[in-house]
Design a protein around this motif. Structure first.
Motif, PDB file in Angstrom:
ATOM      1  N   PRO A 255       0.805  -1.229   0.000  1.00  0.00           N
ATOM      2  CA  PRO A 255       0.000   0.000   0.000  1.00  0.00           C
ATOM      3  C   PRO A 255       0.832   1.270   0.000  1.00  0.00           C
ATOM      4  O   PRO A 255       0.376   2.312  -0.494  1.00  0.00           O
ATOM      5  N   THR A 256       2.053   1.215   0.495  1.00  0.00           N
ATOM      6  CA  THR A 256       2.885   2.418   0.509  1.00  0.00           C
ATOM      7  C   THR A 256       3.450   2.736  -0.876  1.00  0.00           C
ATOM      8  O   THR A 256       4.064   3.782  -1.067  1.00  0.00           O
ATOM      9  N   ARG A 257       3.231   1.829  -1.826  1.00  0.00           N
ATOM     10  CA  ARG A 257       3.674   2.055  -3.211  1.00  0.00           C
ATOM     11  C   ARG A 257       2.473   2.024  -4.171  1.00  0.00           C
ATOM     12  O   ARG A 257       2.612   1.710  -5.354  1.00  0.00           O
ATOM     13  N   ALA A 258       1.292   2.343  -3.625  1.00  0.00           N
ATOM     14  CA  ALA A 258       0.068   2.277  -4.427  1.00  0.00           C
ATOM     15  C   ALA A 258      -0.739   3.562  -4.276  1.00  0.00           C
ATOM     16  O   ALA A 258      -0.588   4.312  -3.310  1.00  0.00           O
ATOM     17  N   THR A 259      -1.592   3.812  -5.262  1.00  0.00           N
ATOM     18  CA  THR A 259      -2.518   4.940  -5.184  1.00  0.00           C
ATOM     19  C   THR A 259      -3.920   4.459  -5.498  1.00  0.00           C
ATOM     20  O   THR A 259      -4.103   3.507  -6.252  1.00  0.00           O
ATOM     21  N   MET A 260      -4.909   5.113  -4.901  1.00  0.00           N
ATOM     22  CA  MET A 260      -6.307   4.710  -5.058  1.00  0.00           C
ATOM     23  C   MET A 260      -7.125   5.877  -5.584  1.00  0.00           C
ATOM     24  O   MET A 260      -7.063   6.993  -5.052  1.00  0.00           O
ATOM     25  N   PHE A 261      -7.894   5.603  -6.661  1.00  0.00           N
ATOM     26  CA  PHE A 261      -8.801   6.588  -7.245  1.00  0.00           C
ATOM     27  C   PHE A 261     -10.230   6.172  -6.929  1.00  0.00           C
ATOM     28  O   PHE A 261     -10.630   5.045  -7.238  1.00  0.00           O
ATOM     29  N   GLU A 262     -10.997   7.071  -6.351  1.00  0.00           N
ATOM     30  CA  GLU A 262     -12.345   6.764  -5.856  1.00  0.00           C
ATOM     31  C   GLU A 262     -13.252   7.975  -6.013  1.00  0.00           C
ATOM     32  O   GLU A 262     -12.780   9.110  -6.008  1.00  0.00           O
ATOM     33  N   ASP A 263     -14.571   7.714  -6.126  1.00  0.00           N
ATOM     34  CA  ASP A 263     -15.522   8.825  -6.171  1.00  0.00           C
ATOM     35  C   ASP A 263     -16.189   9.080  -4.824  1.00  0.00           C
ATOM     36  O   ASP A 263     -16.890  10.072  -4.676  1.00  0.00           O
ATOM     37  N   LEU A 264     -15.987   8.202  -3.834  1.00  0.00           N
ATOM     38  CA  LEU A 264     -16.545   8.386  -2.500  1.00  0.00           C
ATOM     39  C   LEU A 264     -15.416   8.597  -1.502  1.00  0.00           C
ATOM     40  O   LEU A 264     -14.571   7.712  -1.316  1.00  0.00           O
ATOM     41  N   ALA A 265     -15.420   9.754  -0.861  1.00  0.00           N
ATOM     42  CA  ALA A 265     -14.334  10.074   0.064  1.00  0.00           C
ATOM     43  C   ALA A 265     -14.237   9.061   1.196  1.00  0.00           C
ATOM     44  O   ALA A 265     -13.139   8.737   1.652  1.00  0.00           O
ATOM     45  N   ARG A 266     -15.364   8.548   1.650  1.00  0.00           N
ATOM     46  CA  ARG A 266     -15.316   7.615   2.779  1.00  0.00           C
ATOM     47  C   ARG A 266     -14.571   6.326   2.416  1.00  0.00           C
ATOM     48  O   ARG A 266     -14.035   5.646   3.289  1.00  0.00           O
ATOM     49  N   ASN A 267     -14.539   6.002   1.125  1.00  0.00           N
ATOM     50  CA  ASN A 267     -13.841   4.790   0.688  1.00  0.00           C
ATOM     51  C   ASN A 267     -12.333   4.995   0.560  1.00  0.00           C
ATOM     52  O   ASN A 267     -11.608   4.065   0.212  1.00  0.00           O
ATOM     53  N   LEU A 268     -11.862   6.207   0.830  1.00  0.00           N
ATOM     54  CA  LEU A 268     -10.427   6.493   0.772  1.00  0.00           C
ATOM     55  C   LEU A 268      -9.793   6.562   2.157  1.00  0.00           C
ATOM     56  O   LEU A 268      -8.569   6.648   2.270  1.00  0.00           O
ATOM     57  N   ASN A 269     -10.600   6.500   3.190  1.00  0.00           N
ATOM     58  CA  ASN A 269     -10.085   6.635   4.549  1.00  0.00           C
ATOM     59  C   ASN A 269      -9.126   5.499   4.909  1.00  0.00           C
ATOM     60  O   ASN A 269      -7.978   5.736   5.310  1.00  0.00           O
ATOM     61  N   VAL A 270      -9.581   4.258   4.753  1.00  0.00           N
ATOM     62  CA  VAL A 270      -8.731   3.104   5.077  1.00  0.00           C
ATOM     63  C   VAL A 270      -7.511   3.034   4.163  1.00  0.00           C
ATOM     64  O   VAL A 270      -6.388   2.824   4.648  1.00  0.00           O
ATOM     65  N   PRO A 271      -7.662   3.195   2.833  1.00  0.00           N
ATOM     66  CA  PRO A 271      -6.466   3.188   1.979  1.00  0.00           C
ATOM     67  C   PRO A 271      -5.413   4.195   2.439  1.00  0.00           C
ATOM     68  O   PRO A 271      -4.218   3.888   2.444  1.00  0.00           O
ATOM     69  N   HIS A 272      -5.846   5.373   2.834  1.00  0.00           N
ATOM     70  CA  HIS A 272      -4.906   6.394   3.291  1.00  0.00           C
ATOM     71  C   HIS A 272      -4.222   5.948   4.581  1.00  0.00           C
ATOM     72  O   HIS A 272      -2.995   6.095   4.734  1.00  0.00           O
ATOM     73  N   GLU A 273      -4.985   5.379   5.500  1.00  0.00           N
ATOM     74  CA  GLU A 273      -4.416   4.888   6.756  1.00  0.00           C
ATOM     75  C   GLU A 273      -3.382   3.791   6.505  1.00  0.00           C
ATOM     76  O   GLU A 273      -2.397   3.667   7.239  1.00  0.00           O
ATOM     77  N   LEU A 274      -3.601   3.013   5.451  1.00  0.00           N
ATOM     78  CA  LEU A 274      -2.692   1.916   5.119  1.00  0.00           C
ATOM     79  C   LEU A 274      -1.454   2.392   4.364  1.00  0.00           C
ATOM     80  O   LEU A 274      -0.539   1.609   4.129  1.00  0.00           O
ATOM     81  N   GLY A 275      -1.443   3.681   3.966  1.00  0.00           N
ATOM     82  CA  GLY A 275      -0.265   4.240   3.314  1.00  0.00           C
ATOM     83  C   GLY A 275      -0.419   4.580   1.848  1.00  0.00           C
ATOM     84  O   GLY A 275       0.544   5.026   1.209  1.00  0.00           O
ATOM     85  N   MET A 276      -1.606   4.382   1.296  1.00  0.00           N
ATOM     86  CA  MET A 276      -1.812   4.668  -0.120  1.00  0.00           C
ATOM     87  C   MET A 276      -1.961   6.170  -0.361  1.00  0.00           C
ATOM     88  O   MET A 276      -2.466   6.900   0.490  1.00  0.00           O
ATOM     89  N   THR A 277      -1.523   6.621  -1.536  1.00  0.00           N
ATOM     90  CA  THR A 277      -1.838   7.965  -2.000  1.00  0.00           C
ATOM     91  C   THR A 277      -3.280   7.936  -2.491  1.00  0.00           C
ATOM     92  O   THR A 277      -3.669   7.009  -3.203  1.00  0.00           O
ATOM     93  N   THR A 278      -4.081   8.934  -2.121  1.00  0.00           N
ATOM     94  CA  THR A 278      -5.516   8.880  -2.438  1.00  0.00           C
ATOM     95  C   THR A 278      -5.935  10.030  -3.342  1.00  0.00           C
ATOM     96  O   THR A 278      -5.484  11.165  -3.181  1.00  0.00           O
ATOM     97  N   VAL A 279      -6.820   9.709  -4.301  1.00  0.00           N
ATOM     98  CA  VAL A 279      -7.332  10.705  -5.233  1.00  0.00           C
ATOM     99  C   VAL A 279      -8.859  10.581  -5.282  1.00  0.00           C
ATOM    100  O   VAL A 279      -9.388   9.504  -5.585  1.00  0.00           O
ATOM    101  N   LEU A 280      -9.548  11.666  -4.978  1.00  0.00           N
ATOM    102  CA  LEU A 280     -11.007  11.703  -5.047  1.00  0.00           C
ATOM    103  C   LEU A 280     -11.427  12.257  -6.403  1.00  0.00           C
ATOM    104  O   LEU A 280     -11.000  13.337  -6.803  1.00  0.00           O
TER     105      LEU A 280
END
Length: 231
Positions: A164-189
């Motif tokens: 997860p520290t070498r991954a990024t997540m693209f999502e349309d729901l901000a609540r679905n980015l909370n856990v990815p961010h906590e795990l170390g992912m770069t997040t894009v809404l």
């Protein structure tokens, strides 16, 4: 204030499907939403208004209406998914520019969705993006536990050997980015572009200022094209 995470280290690009890989204003999800309402109405033998209230209550409480229907009413996931994803995909149009932008990203590209593989395949076929992804983690792979449940993200990371520290997540729901961010992912809404009407709940459009959202874009193609990650 902590600066947002960068993309220079990213080797795995993770995308949600609905309202992320195609524009919000296509309102494809509105069709699914209506089918869910019909399913709830028929299964519980209630009127449309009551079915709508139940549907939205379960969506917020369980992550998906399906999870609520399975947990509280013994619904079969296969029956539910087959019914609600029986929609007209024709509003989706090929997006070669997005395909080119995704192709230029260095590393693996994966889809993480609360939908089914069949729905993913139908959407990607219409968009002309099927050849650009290396794998799909759907609601069945998640053992029917939808995002934003932490166990779902952890199972996804494990199944696809993602750091997860070498991954990024693209999502349309901000609540679905909370856990990815906590795990170390770069997040894009990914948000609506503001020029066309979208059919969404108010809470679904919130969160762009949340601390767990590193970036916000209303133009996924342009955002990806602006990342200097040639293959």
């Amino acid at each position: 204030m902590t600066p947002p995470r960068s993309f220079s280290h990213v080797d795995t690009w993770v995308f949600d499907l609905d309202n992320t890989l195609y524009p919000h204003h296509v309102n494809l999800w509105q069709q699914v939403d209506a089918r869910i309402g019909e399913f709830v109405c028929n299964w519980l033998n209630v009127g449309p208004e009551e079915a709508r209230n139940i549907q939205k209550d379960y969506y917020r409480r369980f992550g998906t209406t399906m999870r609520g229907m399975m947990t509280l009413h013994g619904v079969s996931a296969d029956d539910y998914l087959a019914y609600v994803h029986k929609i007209d995909h024709s509003p989706l149009e090929p997006n070669p520019a997005l395909g080119e932008a995704i192709a230029k990203l260095s590393g693996r590209k994966l889809i993480l969705t609360n939908g089914s593989v069949d729905h993913v395949d139908a959407v990607l076929a219409r968009l002309g993006l099927g050849s650009h992804f290396d794998g799909v983690f759907d609601i069945i792979a998640a053992e029917f536990e939808p995002k934003p449940a932490e166990q779902t993200y952890r199972k996804f990371l494990s199944d696809h050997s993602v750091d997860p520290t070498r991954a990024t997540m693209f999502e349309d729901l901000a609540r679905n980015l909370n856990v990815p961010h906590e795990l170390g992912m770069t997040t894009v809404l990914v948000v609506p572009d503001g020029t066309k009407e979208v059919v969404r709940e108010d809470w679904e459009l919130e969160g762009r200022d949340a601390a767990h959202v590193d970036y916000v874009t209303d133009d996924l193609t342009g955002f990806l094209a602006g990342l200097s990650h040639p293959t």
